[in-house]
Design a protein around this motif. Structure first.
Motif, PDB file in Angstrom:
ATOM      1  N   ASP A 506       0.865  -1.181   0.000  1.00  0.00           N
ATOM      2  CA  ASP A 506       0.000   0.000   0.000  1.00  0.00           C
ATOM      3  C   ASP A 506       0.906   1.238   0.000  1.00  0.00           C
ATOM      4  N   PRO A 507       1.379   1.617  -1.199  1.00  0.00           N
ATOM      5  CA  PRO A 507       2.403   2.675  -1.274  1.00  0.00           C
ATOM      6  C   PRO A 507       1.927   4.024  -0.706  1.00  0.00           C
ATOM      7  N   GLU A 508       0.603   4.225  -0.606  1.00  0.00           N
ATOM      8  CA  GLU A 508       0.119   5.501  -0.095  1.00  0.00           C
ATOM      9  C   GLU A 508       0.193   5.579   1.423  1.00  0.00           C
ATOM     10  N   ARG A 509       0.303   4.401   2.038  1.00  0.00           N
ATOM     11  CA  ARG A 509       0.162   4.349   3.497  1.00  0.00           C
ATOM     12  C   ARG A 509       1.073   5.298   4.270  1.00  0.00           C
ATOM     13  N   PRO A 510       2.365   5.357   3.997  1.00  0.00           N
ATOM     14  CA  PRO A 510       3.193   6.275   4.797  1.00  0.00           C
ATOM     15  C   PRO A 510       2.743   7.731   4.668  1.00  0.00           C
ATOM     16  N   TYR A 511       2.187   8.102   3.524  1.00  0.00           N
ATOM     17  CA  TYR A 511       1.732   9.479   3.358  1.00  0.00           C
ATOM     18  C   TYR A 511       0.523   9.784   4.233  1.00  0.00           C
TER      19      TYR A 511
ATOM     20  N   ARG B 322      -3.601  23.265  -7.001  1.00  0.00           N
ATOM     21  CA  ARG B 322      -2.829  22.110  -7.456  1.00  0.00           C
ATOM     22  C   ARG B 322      -1.367  22.304  -7.091  1.00  0.00           C
ATOM     23  N   GLN B 323      -0.779  21.323  -6.437  1.00  0.00           N
ATOM     24  CA  GLN B 323       0.651  21.325  -6.130  1.00  0.00           C
ATOM     25  C   GLN B 323       1.130  19.882  -6.123  1.00  0.00           C
ATOM     26  N   SER B 324       2.194  19.599  -6.807  1.00  0.00           N
ATOM     27  CA  SER B 324       2.878  18.294  -6.734  1.00  0.00           C
ATOM     28  C   SER B 324       1.973  17.118  -7.118  1.00  0.00           C
ATOM     29  N   ARG B 325       2.628  16.044  -7.391  1.00  0.00           N
ATOM     30  CA  ARG B 325       1.898  14.827  -7.722  1.00  0.00           C
ATOM     31  C   ARG B 325       1.524  14.095  -6.443  1.00  0.00           C
ATOM     32  N   ALA B 326       0.275  13.692  -6.363  1.00  0.00           N
ATOM     33  CA  ALA B 326      -0.167  12.919  -5.193  1.00  0.00           C
ATOM     34  C   ALA B 326       0.309  11.477  -5.346  1.00  0.00           C
ATOM     35  N   PRO B 327       0.587  10.787  -4.235  1.00  0.00           N
ATOM     36  CA  PRO B 327       1.002   9.384  -4.328  1.00  0.00           C
ATOM     37  C   PRO B 327      -0.040   8.586  -5.107  1.00  0.00           C
ATOM     38  N   GLY B 328       0.422   7.806  -6.035  1.00  0.00           N
ATOM     39  CA  GLY B 328      -0.493   6.985  -6.818  1.00  0.00           C
ATOM     40  C   GLY B 328      -1.074   7.679  -8.034  1.00  0.00           C
ATOM     41  N   SER B 329      -0.853   8.966  -8.156  1.00  0.00           N
ATOM     42  CA  SER B 329      -1.373   9.691  -9.311  1.00  0.00           C
ATOM     43  C   SER B 329      -0.446   9.486 -10.507  1.00  0.00           C
ATOM     44  N   ASN B 330      -1.016   9.510 -11.700  1.00  0.00           N
ATOM     45  CA  ASN B 330      -0.187   9.363 -12.896  1.00  0.00           C
ATOM     46  C   ASN B 330       0.254  10.711 -13.440  1.00  0.00           C
ATOM     47  N   GLY B 331      -0.490  11.736 -13.095  1.00  0.00           N
ATOM     48  CA  GLY B 331      -0.197  13.033 -13.703  1.00  0.00           C
ATOM     49  C   GLY B 331       0.363  14.004 -12.703  1.00  0.00           C
ATOM     50  N   GLY B 332      -0.417  14.985 -12.411  1.00  0.00           N
ATOM     51  CA  GLY B 332       0.017  16.016 -11.491  1.00  0.00           C
ATOM     52  C   GLY B 332       0.404  17.256 -12.255  1.00  0.00           C
ATOM     53  N   PRO B 333       0.487  18.425 -11.655  1.00  0.00           N
ATOM     54  CA  PRO B 333       0.202  18.588 -10.235  1.00  0.00           C
ATOM     55  C   PRO B 333      -1.271  18.296  -9.923  1.00  0.00           C
ATOM     56  N   ASP B 334      -1.467  17.676  -8.773  1.00  0.00           N
ATOM     57  CA  ASP B 334      -2.821  17.295  -8.364  1.00  0.00           C
ATOM     58  C   ASP B 334      -3.394  18.288  -7.374  1.00  0.00           C
ATOM     59  N   ILE B 336      -4.541  19.624  -4.032  1.00  0.00           N
ATOM     60  CA  ILE B 336      -3.955  19.216  -2.758  1.00  0.00           C
ATOM     61  C   ILE B 336      -4.929  18.387  -1.933  1.00  0.00           C
ATOM     62  N   ALA B 337      -6.229  18.483  -2.243  1.00  0.00           N
ATOM     63  CA  ALA B 337      -7.203  17.625  -1.565  1.00  0.00           C
ATOM     64  C   ALA B 337      -6.913  16.153  -1.825  1.00  0.00           C
ATOM     65  N   GLN B 338      -6.156  15.843  -2.892  1.00  0.00           N
ATOM     66  CA  GLN B 338      -5.823  14.452  -3.177  1.00  0.00           C
ATOM     67  C   GLN B 338      -4.583  13.974  -2.425  1.00  0.00           C
ATOM     68  N   HIS B 339      -3.831  14.895  -1.871  1.00  0.00           N
ATOM     69  CA  HIS B 339      -2.645  14.502  -1.109  1.00  0.00           C
ATOM     70  C   HIS B 339      -3.076  13.968   0.253  1.00  0.00           C
ATOM     71  N   PRO B 340      -2.610  12.781   0.624  1.00  0.00           N
ATOM     72  CA  PRO B 340      -3.111  12.162   1.868  1.00  0.00           C
ATOM     73  C   PRO B 340      -2.968  13.048   3.100  1.00  0.00           C
ATOM     74  N   ALA B 341      -1.860  13.792   3.204  1.00  0.00           N
ATOM     75  CA  ALA B 341      -1.673  14.619   4.406  1.00  0.00           C
ATOM     76  C   ALA B 341      -2.762  15.672   4.521  1.00  0.00           C
ATOM     77  N   ILE B 342      -3.176  16.206   3.380  1.00  0.00           N
ATOM     78  CA  ILE B 342      -4.241  17.221   3.385  1.00  0.00           C
ATOM     79  C   ILE B 342      -5.601  16.550   3.539  1.00  0.00           C
ATOM     80  N   ARG B 343      -5.767  15.433   2.828  1.00  0.00           N
ATOM     81  CA  ARG B 343      -7.051  14.712   2.917  1.00  0.00           C
ATOM     82  C   ARG B 343      -7.322  14.330   4.368  1.00  0.00           C
ATOM     83  N   ARG B 344      -6.277  13.893   5.047  1.00  0.00           N
ATOM     84  CA  ARG B 344      -6.418  13.536   6.460  1.00  0.00           C
ATOM     85  C   ARG B 344      -6.944  14.716   7.266  1.00  0.00           C
ATOM     86  N   ILE B 345      -6.349  15.878   7.076  1.00  0.00           N
ATOM     87  CA  ILE B 345      -6.795  17.053   7.832  1.00  0.00           C
ATOM     88  C   ILE B 345      -8.238  17.396   7.474  1.00  0.00           C
TER      89      ILE B 345
END
Lengths: 579, 579
Positions: A506-511, B322-334, B336-345
């Protein structure tokens, strides 16, 4: 409620906990320094903080910076304070003597940069980039540019900015669009003249009235540069050119912010502004990281400074304010410091401040070893440790600073909400430190993904730190700390290994859990810091200070370390989806 | 980034989660209300918040209140907004029809007072005391004074202040020194005329330009009153006397504060000001508590409002930036709601906002039952539950509001620190709610010492709430929630009983851990709230909203409830000294 530089604590950490003067004697580049000189430097720095900077802090917050037609006026007293800073030789503190610096340890610069933001964060913003800029210039600039500018940066005659952020590119520097056109067609080499065009935002000190000239370090793209961060180069763009012409660098406005009102946060426009390449084409990011790493440690120190200053305000108030009878008291109204709910907050804050100082200064000590140790092995060891410590110091100590100031505000009740008491300004000013120089979310990913899962030596370095101290505590008859640190090391090791294994599936897990991971590691390092504090105190003759330090460490162990459990539980939870 | 009143969520909580319209049909005093009317009221309140109040929020923060020679000017647009509030009949919303009110449920007033501070906390300060003052007046004032003033309070023609705090007396009202001298010597009875002399500070709306007259409710001491709180009486002191004379009540200045700049926080001086006793001599504190209890619930709603508004800003920004590629994304910049750290918050904040709303509105429902239930048994049951819920709603939801706004700020990175995006103002404005109406530290002591250790029915009421919902979840095929709530009930019960036993040996102990106890109980109530949300969603037909609500509750269970472990561990730790 004036800020008092905690010189006793600083000296105790430097001399007793870290035994840094032994290092200085050992490392030829630092052999000018000894404990007496360090005390003298800290005392003078403390006087600068209290006499010059602290009186400007509240008024500067209310007055703020004023922008008009491209010019920026800083709050009253700021330029004169800058002159005093320059006259005291403070910009040169940790610069090489060969460059006109004083050649003192970074550790002392670290202590200086705890006191400055504690006294006046807004003002300190102007000074904060000097040392990083010095490192970037001396490592990348051609001899011609070094000769022209290095001495005035070291002396503080000229201030420096770091121009990274653009409206669409903050954390993601790959998106930067600022352009650099060579004046002479063809390949561009170090020191070549270019013309920079583009917009930058959030540029601290992009324009001000502290120094006659301002040097802008600008990330931009040369023609045909590859996309992404590999295409970024670093340029030096002075406000005033060597021949006295005003360069085409414009400040189009300043931001209205939550705090650090004394710091001009500028919108900058470069219109074919003249500048020179620093280092190799495409080497911009590497050059920036020369500045960034020590800058991140100094940002962590801002957290320590705010925590200390706000804690002092809360302690002072609680020892003067009487309200209600405390449990167990016969009389009353009692000082609110006697009420358990307040005592708990004050002890939490004090334990955090003292532990944070040990951790931050230990990192400063590693900065010196990484730079000046004679053996390559010791330098590499220090660099590896710094790779782990830096994101923790940056993220966790700025968090402690902001959240601690916020709790300290609560101790003052309604008074805490009022500007006059100063603590609400610490809450506002401290918030930015969690954002700039890489957001705390990015520090967490840096720690976990790049460092701890990236290379095995990082985990090994952290574990060695913890287990070595566990053994030292065992030998020093501090069995509770020995057990605690051994457990901390186990927890970090197991959690990291589990995560490494789980990441394959699950490569996303650490993020998802990077922030919890950072919190857990940070608490293990706070445990290490309190253990070192306790061990150094234990070795002293009996005194009230010794008793206090042992009590602070014990308070940290009993009341504050348990918070790690939740973070590790989330890191280790079997399957934790996220939305 | 405009605030959008979360009408769907509010309606879902009122109708599906709490099934409040069923209550309204059952309780004769509220039978005018039904689901359609509630929707209409919420929609109009939402329009008031977005069209009238939100546009004044940022500008009012920058402009602030201005004091000159005893007069206070509120920010531009504030008086006109007050007129619109009055014309809409909003002050009268939950007042009895017999008093000129609309006789609607408190629950709708609770929803109104989520939206108002979310849109504009500073402005809302003026309105916030009206309902409490109405309760105090109608329960304590003589018929003469009721006839004179109650209608204009209900209509909002006249605003009201609460004058408790003095420079040396904040949390400890026993220290109040303000004096009341009867005009006619001898015993003083309800309604008698007195002259009030003394200073009060931190008086919200002590002077302003929203209404022609201002009614000050003042705590003061009659001659020969006993020391302590038993000697406090409540007085009504109008700014303008019935015969048109200006009373000797002076505003000597306003405070410069961290936030709610649109609210005039006044230093008041009473110089033999004319007033009348409200209720019995020595009944001041009891009369104040008539105001306080619903006022504390409304302060908790300020927390919900800030949390919701700040979360919306973060959600909106994260879906556009949009900033940086999110883990698991093929494109990017994604995004930021797709970035796990932000999604978590974002998920933490959204789950907290939705759970907090259920908890706060459930408390509003109990306010209605406590007042209007036909059977004494039901009224008492509701009052007992309110005694437990009120300190939690006040303390925990204001904490969620402030800390949530602070996390939301981080989602915006550097932009979050800028005034323009609005979120930093939510951080500043929300902080005061943790302090006023009884600091959060005092709420924790109230919950643990006065309520949970004080009378067994309080613990029983909380346990019944949790176990009843556990059974309902079992029946509704939500086994994870059934288990969770049963465990929560066990934990609360065991910890409370342990504390009760330990307190016999160590009377100070509950005071040391009161805050942790409140955090633990609050999380058990958040668990209850998420379970109710999940159960109500489960009962709906499949829809995106249903899926979302189930996911929010699940997020709360997996990611947020574990935080309770640390607090219970500290509450239950065997011997935990404090300094």
């Amino acid at each position: 409620m004036a800020y008092t530089p905690p010189l006793d604590s600083m000296q105790f950490v430097i001399e007793q906990v870290l035994q840094a003067p032994t290092d200085w004697q050992r490392l030829p580049a630092l052999s000018v320094a000894d404990a007496d000189l360090a005390r003298e430097v800290l005392q003078q720095a403390g006087r600068l903080a209290t006499d010059t900077l602290a009186p400007l802090n509240g008024p500067g917050d209310l007055q703020g910076c004023r922008w008009q037609a491209g010019e920026v006026r800083t709050p009253d007293g700021y330029p004169a304070a800058w002159q005093r800073f320059v006259e005291g030789g403070w910009p040169a503190l940790a610069c090489d003597e060969a460059d006109g610096g004083q050649g003192l340890p970074q550790l002392l610069n670290v202590a200086l940069f705890e006191m400055l933001p504690a006294a006046n964060h807004g003002w300190t913003m102007y000074a904060g980039l000097l040392h990083g800029a010095y490192e970037a210039l001396r490592h990348t600039a051609t001899p011609l540019l070094r000769d022209r500018y290095l001495a005035e940066v070291v002396s503080g005659e000229t201030l420096v900015t770091m121009n990274l952020t653009e409206p669409a590119a903050g954390s993601d520097l790959a998106l930067l669009r600022c352009k650099a056109e060579p004046v002479t067609p063809g390949a561009v080499a170090n020191g070549d003249t270019v013309r920079i065009t583009g917009s930058k935002i959030f540029i601290s000190g992009g324009e001000h009235d502290l120094t006659a000239n301002i040097l802008h370090l600008v990330l931009a793209r040369l023609p045909d540069a590859p996309a992404g961060t590999r295409g970024l180069s670093l340029f030096l763009v002075p406000k005033t050119l060597p021949d006295g012409r005003r360069n085409s660098v414009h400040c189009d406005g300043i931001e209205h912010k939550m705090g650090i009102h004394g710091s001009a946060t500028c919108q900058m426009r470069f219109e074919a502004a003249e500048g020179w390449l620093l280092g190799e084409p495409g080497g911009g990011l590497a050059a920036m990281f020369l500045m960034m790493n020590s800058a991140r440690v100094l940002v962590g120190l801002q957290g320590v400074g705010h925590l200390e200053a706000a804690t002092q305000i809360a302690e002072g108030y609680a020892q003067e304010r009487r309200q209600s009878r405390a449990p167990g008291s016969n009389g009353g109204p009692d000082f609110i410091a006697q009420h358990p709910a307040i005592r708990r907050i004050l002890l939490d804050l004090r334990a955090q401040a003292e532990g944070a100082r040990v951790l931050a200064y230990a990192t400063g000590q590693q900065l010196d070893r990484a730079q000046h140790a004679e053996s390559t092995a010791e330098r590499l060891e220090a660099q590896t440790l710094l790779a782990v410590l830096t994101p923790v110091v940056k993220a966790y100590l700025t968090q402690l600073g902001h959240q601690g100031a916020d709790r300290a505000l609560g101790v003052l009740g309604g008074y805490g909400y009022m500007h006059d008491y100063g603590v609400e300004q610490h809450v506002r000013d401290s918030r930015i430190a969690m954002i700039y120089e890489g957001t705390n979310e990015i520090q967490a990913i840096d720690l976990l993904v790049r460092k701890m899962l990236g290379k095995p030596e990082h985990l090994a370095a952290l574990l060695a730190l913890l287990t070595t101290e566990a053994q030292a505590c065992e030998a020093a008859a501090l069995p509770a700390w020995a057990t605690e640190l051994a457990q901390q090391a186990d927890t970090v090791r197991i959690a990291t290994e589990q995560l490494r294994a789980a990441t394959a599936q699950d490569p996303e897990r650490p993020y998802r859990v990077a922030d919890d991971y950072l919190q857990g590691v940070a608490l293990s390092l706070m445990a290490w810091a309190w253990a070192r504090l306790a061990r150094a105190a234990q070795a002293c003759a009996d005194s009230p200070a010794r008793t206090q330090r042992l009590a602070w460490a014990e308070h940290g162990r009993l009341w504050l370390l348990p918070a790690a459990r939740v973070h590790w539980a989330l890191v280790q939870a079997d399957a934790l989806p996220l939305g």
